[in-house]
Design an enzyme around this catalytic site. Sequence first.
Site, short mmCIF file in Angstrom:
data_model
loop_
_atom_site.label_atom_id
_atom_site.label_comp_id
_atom_site.label_asym_id
_atom_site.label_seq_id
_atom_site.Cartn_x
_atom_site.Cartn_y
_atom_site.Cartn_z
N LYS A 61 -9.52 5.76 -20.72
CA LYS A 61 -10.89 5.55 -21.16
C LYS A 61 -11.90 6.13 -20.18
O LYS A 61 -12.97 6.61 -20.59
CB LYS A 61 -11.14 4.06 -21.39
CG LYS A 61 -10.44 3.51 -22.63
CD LYS A 61 -10.84 4.27 -23.88
CE LYS A 61 -10.20 3.73 -25.14
NZ LYS A 61 -10.61 4.45 -26.37
N TYR A 110 -4.55 2.40 -19.76
CA TYR A 110 -5.70 2.28 -20.65
C TYR A 110 -6.99 2.60 -19.90
O TYR A 110 -7.84 3.36 -20.39
CB TYR A 110 -5.76 0.87 -21.25
CG TYR A 110 -6.86 0.69 -22.26
CD1 TYR A 110 -6.72 1.18 -23.55
CD2 TYR A 110 -8.04 0.03 -21.92
CE1 TYR A 110 -7.74 1.02 -24.48
CE2 TYR A 110 -9.06 -0.12 -22.85
CZ TYR A 110 -8.90 0.37 -24.12
OH TYR A 110 -9.91 0.22 -25.05
#
Length: 307
Positions: free
Chosen positions: A160, A156
């Site tokens: 991002k 993640y």
Amino acid sequence: MRNGSNRPLRGRTVVVTGAARGLGAALARAFDERGARVALLGHQGRRLQEVADSLHNESACWEVDVTDDAGMADAARQVRSRLGPASVVVGNAGVAEGGPFADSDPQVWRRVIEVNLIGSAATARCFLPDLLDTHGYYLQVASLASMGTSPLMSAYCASKAGVESFAHALRAELAHRGVAVGIAYINWTDTDMVRDVDRHAVLRELRAHMPAPARKVYPAAQVADRLATAAERRATSVYMPAWLRAVQPVRAALPPLVTRIARSELPRLERTQPFEATGLLGAGGHADERRDTARRSERGSADRPDR
């Protein structure tokens, strides 16, 4: 309801990915409130239709995987034909997974990168002709994880950080052509993904050790309203909560700070709760898992001889 004379998006087409639930659904409603025609893209066709049916202005939905280049290109053509060229596109679709990187399933880890980063690029690529025609605005949903990091969330965080860098590059590339690109830095938002995180004791404990302002969860509608307002203003960046803006000048200090805390906290947590992979988190992740299960079942049926 907003004043009709102050609605730059009235009658314009806005595209939102990951629109079946959570922040995406809230964004669809926020743009609808501003008088826009909304195109909803994502998994879970029935849920997408329910959200579309709840809107007041013209809208339509397309069930599509944001990592499917051909599917996204076809959806973009249909959006253009049905609702007109997009003036705003929001790259919101995202999934996550938790657990130690060393024990992670390579396919699950890769899927997070594909949806969050590759899916954002596919979204921008397919709708870029429209944005060039309308001198439009692309809003990339990023995260506090774009500026900092977190143990046990490597895919993640990587994705991002990637979408932030992608949006910066796209902004510089398109500025002279009249297309604006914004980045939305958001923290914990009340979505399926965050609720899934809290179902895992270790991830829940890690969030609990964050400073009080950083662990607060915000309603999806509140976050969506802030992002929709940013789209109206063609903002370069938007922070939700607003204090995240103050993190930018000191972001280089975050990784060593997180490492120092993790060095003491992770051994303690591991003694009470073994670290295990969570699988994909969030409604989008569950849809992926159901799809993969169905495909495996179909392959198994095809491989079995008739009796």
